[in-house]
Design an enzyme around this catalytic site. Structure first.
Site, mmCIF file in Angstrom:
data_model
loop_
_atom_site.group_PDB
_atom_site.id
_atom_site.type_symbol
_atom_site.label_atom_id
_atom_site.label_comp_id
_atom_site.label_asym_id
_atom_site.label_seq_id
_atom_site.Cartn_x
_atom_site.Cartn_y
_atom_site.Cartn_z
ATOM 1 N N ALA A 1 32.494 -11.164 -16.014
ATOM 2 C CA ALA A 1 32.210 -10.710 -17.805
ATOM 3 C C ALA A 1 34.071 -10.843 -17.827
ATOM 4 O O ALA A 1 34.613 -10.973 -18.179
ATOM 5 C CB ALA A 1 31.684 -10.098 -17.527
ATOM 6 N N ASP B 1 23.117 2.980 -6.149
ATOM 7 C CA ASP B 1 22.340 4.365 -5.892
ATOM 8 C C ASP B 1 22.208 5.319 -7.097
ATOM 9 O O ASP B 1 21.342 6.511 -7.678
ATOM 10 C CB ASP B 1 23.185 4.977 -5.251
ATOM 11 C CG ASP B 1 23.721 5.258 -3.560
ATOM 12 O OD1 ASP B 1 22.772 4.273 -3.462
ATOM 13 O OD2 ASP B 1 24.949 5.344 -3.014
ATOM 14 N N ALA C 1 3.600 6.775 -5.616
ATOM 15 C CA ALA C 1 3.889 7.539 -4.432
ATOM 16 C C ALA C 1 3.128 9.299 -4.361
ATOM 17 O O ALA C 1 3.049 10.014 -5.195
ATOM 18 C CB ALA C 1 5.235 7.876 -3.676
ATOM 19 N N LYS D 1 -9.922 9.475 -2.307
ATOM 20 C CA LYS D 1 -8.306 8.405 -1.723
ATOM 21 C C LYS D 1 -8.202 8.352 -0.384
ATOM 22 O O LYS D 1 -8.132 8.991 0.340
ATOM 23 C CB LYS D 1 -6.565 9.238 -2.506
ATOM 24 C CG LYS D 1 -6.355 8.015 -2.575
ATOM 25 C CD LYS D 1 -4.714 8.384 -3.774
ATOM 26 C CE LYS D 1 -3.209 7.726 -3.085
ATOM 27 N NZ LYS D 1 -3.602 6.161 -4.014
ATOM 28 N N HIS E 1 -5.633 5.696 1.330
ATOM 29 C CA HIS E 1 -4.407 6.022 1.867
ATOM 30 C C HIS E 1 -3.530 6.174 0.855
ATOM 31 O O HIS E 1 -3.640 6.797 -0.290
ATOM 32 C CB HIS E 1 -4.059 4.098 1.813
ATOM 33 C CG HIS E 1 -4.208 3.412 0.041
ATOM 34 N ND1 HIS E 1 -3.724 3.511 -1.616
ATOM 35 C CD2 HIS E 1 -5.331 3.494 -0.799
ATOM 36 C CE1 HIS E 1 -3.621 2.996 -1.779
ATOM 37 N NE2 HIS E 1 -5.077 2.541 -1.936
ATOM 38 N N ARG F 1 19.631 -3.147 -1.319
ATOM 39 C CA ARG F 1 21.339 -3.852 -1.614
ATOM 40 C C ARG F 1 21.278 -5.632 -2.164
ATOM 41 O O ARG F 1 22.175 -5.233 -2.522
ATOM 42 C CB ARG F 1 22.589 -3.417 -0.319
ATOM 43 C CG ARG F 1 22.745 -2.924 0.300
ATOM 44 C CD ARG F 1 23.311 -2.065 -0.754
ATOM 45 N NE ARG F 1 24.564 -0.573 -0.509
ATOM 46 C CZ ARG F 1 25.295 -0.083 1.080
ATOM 47 N NH1 ARG F 1 25.588 -2.018 1.224
ATOM 48 N NH2 ARG F 1 25.717 0.901 1.043
#
Ligand code: ADP
Length: 325
Positions: free
Chosen positions: A27, A132, A191, A219, A221, A258
């Site tokens: 750009a 990040d 999670a 539950k 797992h 990444r």
């Protein structure tokens, strides 16, 4: 007196690489050429400015990079640039080559370099590029969305095998001390515990008891998302297994997060920010960071930007505790 705009600009990527940096470079190059400026690409971050490792760019130099991860200009950390002598060398290179404006794609550290160079007389504009998402003045940084999708895909795979074996998976997610990637991955993957630096956290209360109560309602797992650098995830896995009786494995996602093809969202973000950066330099304006706020591109003074603070979304963190049971 009216400011004179840049005639020849440089672009570089600095610090950790992030998917979408290439879209930002593209750009900048194409926009600058469209506005009648000359453009050069500086290799290996600020090192290229010090060593004169610089290539002339044209519209075709940035062909076939929009969809590629990494950065075609390479990136690096450059300790020399943290010293005044390094900055002066960079300034001299710019003056020798006629570079009168620079775009730096990177994180907070890279912005400090951009500020120093601006103060030394080379108008420099920063664009946030880091997976990040820890650039306080911006809602999002280039690479975050791609890394989030990569982490989510990886954790979905771990979920399949955890579910098949009635196991717990402890997953370490990148973030360099910031919890944005871990929190959003934990939300998107359901999670049962999300451990980030920004919150008060207790292993017994927030993981062991949570697994036990969740197991008691059927539950079998579990996913535990942990930000990088917080704890040894392998030791944590052993502790969970010992205290709950649930077989537990640890996985460090690492640099997988990444790389890869940037998402459409990161490509669009990088394009918007890159164009705005060139528009500033066209007016002779430097010492700014170009960011996204509420879906609008804005720019801030670099020092002001560096002093801003951004925490994680605490409400979202609490909501995850309610929902992921
Ligand atoms: P990030 O830009 O991702 O935060 P770093 O903190 O490693 O990554 O910084 C990248 C580079 O920016 C450094 O290697 C250095 O060249 C430059 N830099 C960092 N801090 C400063 C500083 N205080 N002054 C000048 N340049 C800096």
């Amino acid at each position: 007196m009216e400011k004179t705009g840049a005639k020849k600009i440089g672009v570089l990527t600095s610090g950790g690489d992030a998917p979408g940096m290439n879209a930002g470079i593209r750009a900048v190059v194409r926009c600058a050429i469209a506005k009648g400026m000359e453009v050069v690409g500086v290799h290996h971050g600020y090192n290229g400015l010090i060593n004169g490792d610089i290539e002339q760019m044209d519209v075709r130099s940035v062909s076939e990079i929009l969809h590629r991860g990494g950065t075609m200009l390479y990136t690096a950390r450059c300790l020399e640039f943290k010293e005044q002598a390094g900055i002066l060398k960079g300034k001299e290179t710019c003056e020798k080559m006629g570079i009168d404006g620079l775009v730096v794609i990177g994180g907070d550290g890279s912005f400090r370099g951009a500020r120093d160079l601006s103060l030394a007389g080379i108008p420099t504009v920063g664009i946030p590029g880091t997976i990040d998402n820890d650039i306080s003045c911006s809602d999002f940084s280039i690479g975050f969305d791609t890394a989030l999708n990569t982490a989510v895909e990886a954790v979905d795979r771990l979920r399949d095998t955890s579910q098949s074996h009635d196991r717990c998976s402890v997953v370490e997610i990148m973030g360099h001390g910031a919890g944005h990637l871990t929190l959003d991955t934990g939300i998107a993957c359901g999670a049962c515990a999300i451990w980030v630096n920004e919150v008060d956290f207790d292993v017994d209360r927030d993981i062991i008891q949570k697994i036990k109560s969740t197991a008691s309602n059927g539950k079998h797992h579990f996913i535990v998302a942990v930000g990088e650098g917080i704890t040894d995830v392998h030791a944590l896995a052993k502790e969970i297994e010992t205290k709950t009786g649930v077989e537990t494995r640890a996985t460090v996602l690492g640099h997988i997060q990444r790389g890869g093809t940037p998402t459409a969202r990161d490509r669009v973000l990088a394009t918007k920010l890159g164009v705005h950066a060139v528009e500033l330099l066209e007016k002779g304006i430097g010492n700014r960071v170009v960011v996204i706020k509420g879906n609008t591109v804005v720019d801030y003074d670099i020092l002001e930007a560096l002093q801003m603070k951004k925490g994680i979304d605490k409400k979202l963190f609490e909501d995850a505790k309610l929902i992921n049971i």
